[in-house]
Design an enzyme around this catalytic site. Structure first.
Site, PDB file in Angstrom:
ATOM      1  N   GLY A 148      -1.229  -5.592  -2.710  1.00 22.70           N
ATOM      2  CA  GLY A 148       0.131  -5.088  -2.592  1.00 22.70           C
ATOM      3  C   GLY A 148       0.338  -3.627  -2.916  1.00 22.70           C
ATOM      4  CE1 TYR A 162       5.661  -6.989   9.083  1.00 21.60           C
ATOM      5  CE2 TYR A 162       3.995  -5.401   9.742  1.00 21.60           C
ATOM      6  CZ  TYR A 162       4.355  -6.691   9.386  1.00 21.60           C
ATOM      7  OH  TYR A 162       3.393  -7.652   9.347  1.00 21.60           O
ATOM      8  CB  CYS A 184       6.956  -5.300  30.318  1.00 20.74           C
ATOM      9  SG  CYS A 184       5.897  -4.498  31.520  1.00 20.74           S
ATOM     10  CD  GLU A 185       8.355  -7.800  24.283  1.00 21.55           C
ATOM     11  OE1 GLU A 185       9.368  -7.680  23.564  1.00 21.55           O
ATOM     12  OE2 GLU A 185       7.680  -8.821  24.371  1.00 21.55           O
ATOM     13  CD  GLU A 220      -6.065 -12.204  -3.804  1.00 20.60           C
ATOM     14  OE1 GLU A 220      -6.590 -13.284  -4.051  1.00 20.60           O
ATOM     15  OE2 GLU A 220      -4.916 -12.090  -3.329  1.00 20.60           O
ATOM     16  N   PRO A 221      -6.857  -6.056  -3.079  1.00 25.74           N
ATOM     17  CG  PRO A 221      -8.096  -4.149  -3.587  1.00 25.74           C
ATOM     18  CD  PRO A 221      -7.925  -5.596  -3.961  1.00 25.74           C
ATOM     19  N   GLY A 222      -5.815  -4.771   0.068  1.00 24.75           N
ATOM     20  CA  GLY A 222      -6.162  -4.637   1.475  1.00 24.75           C
ATOM     21  C   GLY A 222      -5.787  -3.230   1.930  1.00 24.75           C
ATOM     22  NE  ARG A 223       0.432  -1.963   2.853  1.00 30.62           N
ATOM     23  CZ  ARG A 223       1.054  -2.407   3.951  1.00 30.62           C
ATOM     24  NH1 ARG A 223       1.111  -1.652   5.026  1.00 30.62           N
ATOM     25  NH2 ARG A 223       1.629  -3.600   3.978  1.00 30.62           N
ATOM     26  CE1 TYR A 238      -2.566  -7.087   6.267  1.00 25.96           C
ATOM     27  CE2 TYR A 238      -2.019  -5.001   5.236  1.00 25.96           C
ATOM     28  CZ  TYR A 238      -2.402  -6.326   5.125  1.00 25.96           C
ATOM     29  OH  TYR A 238      -2.640  -6.863   3.883  1.00 25.96           O
TER      30      TYR A 238
HETATM   31  N1  LLP Z   1      -3.636 -11.198  -1.209  1.00 27.35           N
HETATM   32  C1  LLP Z   1      -2.840 -12.050  -0.526  1.00 27.35           C
HETATM   33  C2  LLP Z   1      -2.757 -13.457  -0.949  1.00 27.35           C
HETATM   34  C3  LLP Z   1      -2.109 -11.584   0.584  1.00 27.35           C
HETATM   35  O1  LLP Z   1      -1.319 -12.422   1.240  1.00 27.35           O
HETATM   36  C4  LLP Z   1      -2.223 -10.222   0.961  1.00 27.35           C
HETATM   37  C5  LLP Z   1      -1.465  -9.697   2.097  1.00 27.35           C
HETATM   38  C6  LLP Z   1      -3.079  -9.378   0.230  1.00 27.35           C
HETATM   39  C7  LLP Z   1      -3.762  -9.903  -0.851  1.00 27.35           C
HETATM   40  C8  LLP Z   1      -3.289  -7.939   0.560  1.00 27.35           C
HETATM   41  O2  LLP Z   1      -2.130  -7.188   0.437  1.00 27.35           O
HETATM   42  P1  LLP Z   1      -2.169  -5.580   0.556  1.00 27.35           P
HETATM   43  O3  LLP Z   1      -2.999  -5.067  -0.592  1.00 27.35           O
HETATM   44  O4  LLP Z   1      -2.801  -5.247   1.858  1.00 27.35           O
HETATM   45  O5  LLP Z   1      -0.757  -5.184   0.477  1.00 27.35           O
HETATM   46  N2  LLP Z   1       1.048  -7.085   8.065  1.00 27.35           N
HETATM   47  C9  LLP Z   1       1.803  -6.468   7.001  1.00 27.35           C
HETATM   48  C10 LLP Z   1       1.251  -6.772   5.635  1.00 27.35           C
HETATM   49  C11 LLP Z   1       1.125  -8.263   5.354  1.00 27.35           C
HETATM   50  C12 LLP Z   1       0.460  -8.568   4.033  1.00 27.35           C
HETATM   51  C13 LLP Z   1       0.105 -10.015   3.957  1.00 27.35           C
HETATM   52  N3  LLP Z   1      -0.597 -10.370   2.757  1.00 27.35           N
HETATM   53  C14 LLP Z   1       1.883  -4.965   7.278  1.00 27.35           C
HETATM   54  O6  LLP Z   1       1.326  -4.495   8.274  1.00 27.35           O
HETATM   55  O7  LLP Z   1       2.530  -4.231   6.543  1.00 27.35           O
END
Ligand code: LLP
Length: 413
Positions: free
Chosen positions: A236, A313, A341-342, A270-273, A370
């Site tokens: 997050g 978003y 086409c949207e 659990e970092p993604g972004r 993402y």
């Molecule tokens: N852990 C869990 C259980 C999650 O559901 C998520 C993301 C993460 C970790 C990683 O979150 P982050 O660090 O990336 O914020 N598609 C959307 C974001 C959806 C996030 C879903 N869950 C976007 O493009 O902004």
């Protein structure tokens, strides 16, 4: 910090000219910087080093095997949410003891696969899921670890679609249910409840909501004298797309660590972004320009099927020329739109920029998380290629899809 920079008029990814990649691979095209991914991972790792956390990269943000491999090799674990992500994690060589599995709707076959692989934790999100995991484990003669995902009912300031810690969202269980689960843990003979998990949302720019959620969960454990070993605080952490001023990894750790230390629990993140977003760009080519009434449009070959964040978003992504124009040509406001086409198919709206020419390349910044992972074949558009850059070399790590790929598995009858 990322490694997409201009040298002279040309945008580079690390030591490679982005236009050279596009000339070889075509557009639309995702380009990732391997060393930016590793830098971002290292930043979190160092910030939390004093408690030796397990950092599980969130596969949904960028599922490319080479991206996963780079991070796994650097020591990261993975956060998965499906059988498909488990499959990718295995191919990328993620050791089972570094895999955590969340998601509200796990199927039996997915659970069985994950048990067979011997993952560290299921982050369980309902009592019925717990019953199923227990039954699956029993059928395989195993005892499996779970963490209970708690929905702490904490609001965060981000887009509504990516808030996950409020009471009315589908995620996790509330404190009452969590209590019931812990109290009846003896019923689940093939399960060991060894942790608690929270994930309150995405693109969160300050640590306060994380602190609130952690305090609530630790208070709950304390009040009910519940013993666990792990605290998983999810992902997050927000990043800069435009003018945001997110916490740094050290700033974030500074606020979170005192709580974690006091709890004596092992920490999982659990970092993604935070790792992937600014490690990647989408490169797209200008097809046409046109004016309808007062509106000026730049029509490019990348679309909402390649990068859905602006449409879904209203997300802002900076758009830069891959080669800066020699002179300042006319500057105006444009909608940058794709061929789908949207009306909702846009990459940017009312964006002030120097008018590009047909054939020019544009870089959609901050597209490493993402981006490709949410792409689709809508309008029967083959998915883009993906390239990873490492120093002065680049590799096509996912070929552009062909028309054949579009109809793979289909039959006419
Ligand atoms: N852990 C869990 C259980 C999650 O559901 C998520 C993301 C993460 C970790 C990683 O979150 P982050 O660090 O990336 O914020 N598609 C959307 C974001 C959806 C996030 C879903 N869950 C976007 O493009 O902004």
């Amino acid at each position: 910090m990322h490694r997409f920079k201009y040298i002279g008029r040309s945008l580079f990814c690390e030591k490679v000219k982005v236009s050279d990649i596009a000339a070889k691979v075509g557009t639309p095209l995702y380009v990732y910087s391997r060393n930016t991914l590793l830098d971002h991972y290292a930043k979190i790792k160092e910030a939390f080093a004093s408690v030796s956390p397990l950092i599980c990269f969130s596969v949904k943000s960028n599922s490319n095997l080479s991206v996963l491999r780079a991070l796994v090799k650097a020591g990261a674990g993975v956060d998965i949410v499906s059988g498909g992500e488990l499959y990718r994690a295995k191919l990328a060589g993620a050791p089972p003891e570094r895999v955590v599995y969340a998601g509200v709707g796990k199927r039996r076959d997915e659970i069985m696969d994950a048990i067979r692989y011997g993952i560290l934790f299921f982050n369980v999100e309902s009592e019925e899921e717990l019953t199923l995991v227990n039954a699956c484990a029993a059928s395989l003669g195993k005892k499996v670890n779970v963490a209970v995902r708690i929905n702490p009912d904490v609001d965060v300031s981000t887009h509504d679609y990516i808030k996950t810690g409020k009471g009315q969202t589908k995620f996790g269980v509330n404190f009452d249910t969590a209590k019931r689960i812990f109290r009846s843990s003896w019923k689940y003979r093939n399960i060991a409840i060894r942790g608690v998990h929270i994930h309150i949302g995405s693109q969160i720019l300050n640590p306060q909501p994380f602190r609130r959620a952690i305090k609530k969960v630790l208070g709950f454990l304390d009040k009910n004298s519940l013993l666990v070993e792990y605290l998983n605080i999810g992902g997050g952490m927000g990043v800069v797309y435009s003018l945001e001023k997110p916490q740094t990894a050290t700033g974030f750790a500074g606020k979170i660590l005192p709580l974690v230390r006091k709890s004596n629990l092992k920490l999982i993140l659990e970092p993604g972004r935070f790792i992937a977003a600014n490690s990647g760009i989408l490169v797209t080519m200008v097809l046409f320009r046109k004016k309808n009434g007062q509106k000026r449009f730049i029509i490019v070959d990348g679309a909402m099927n390649d990068l859905i964040r602006p449409s879904l978003y209203e997300a802002y992504h900076e758009i830069l020329p891959v080669t800066k124009p020699r002179r300042r040509a006319s500057v105006a406001r444009y909608d940058i739109v794709g061929p789908v086409c949207e009306t909702g198919d846009f990459l940017a709206k009312n964006r002030k920029m120097t008018e590009p020419a047909s054939g020019d390349l544009l870089a959609v910044m901050g597209s490493g998380a993402y981006g490709y992972s949410m792409s689709s074949n809508y309008n029967s558009r083959p998915r883009a290629a993906e390239v990873i850059v490492d120093g002065n070399k680049f590799f096509v790590v996912k070929k552009r899809e062909t028309y054949g790929d579009l109809v793979r598995g289909e039959t006419i009858r």
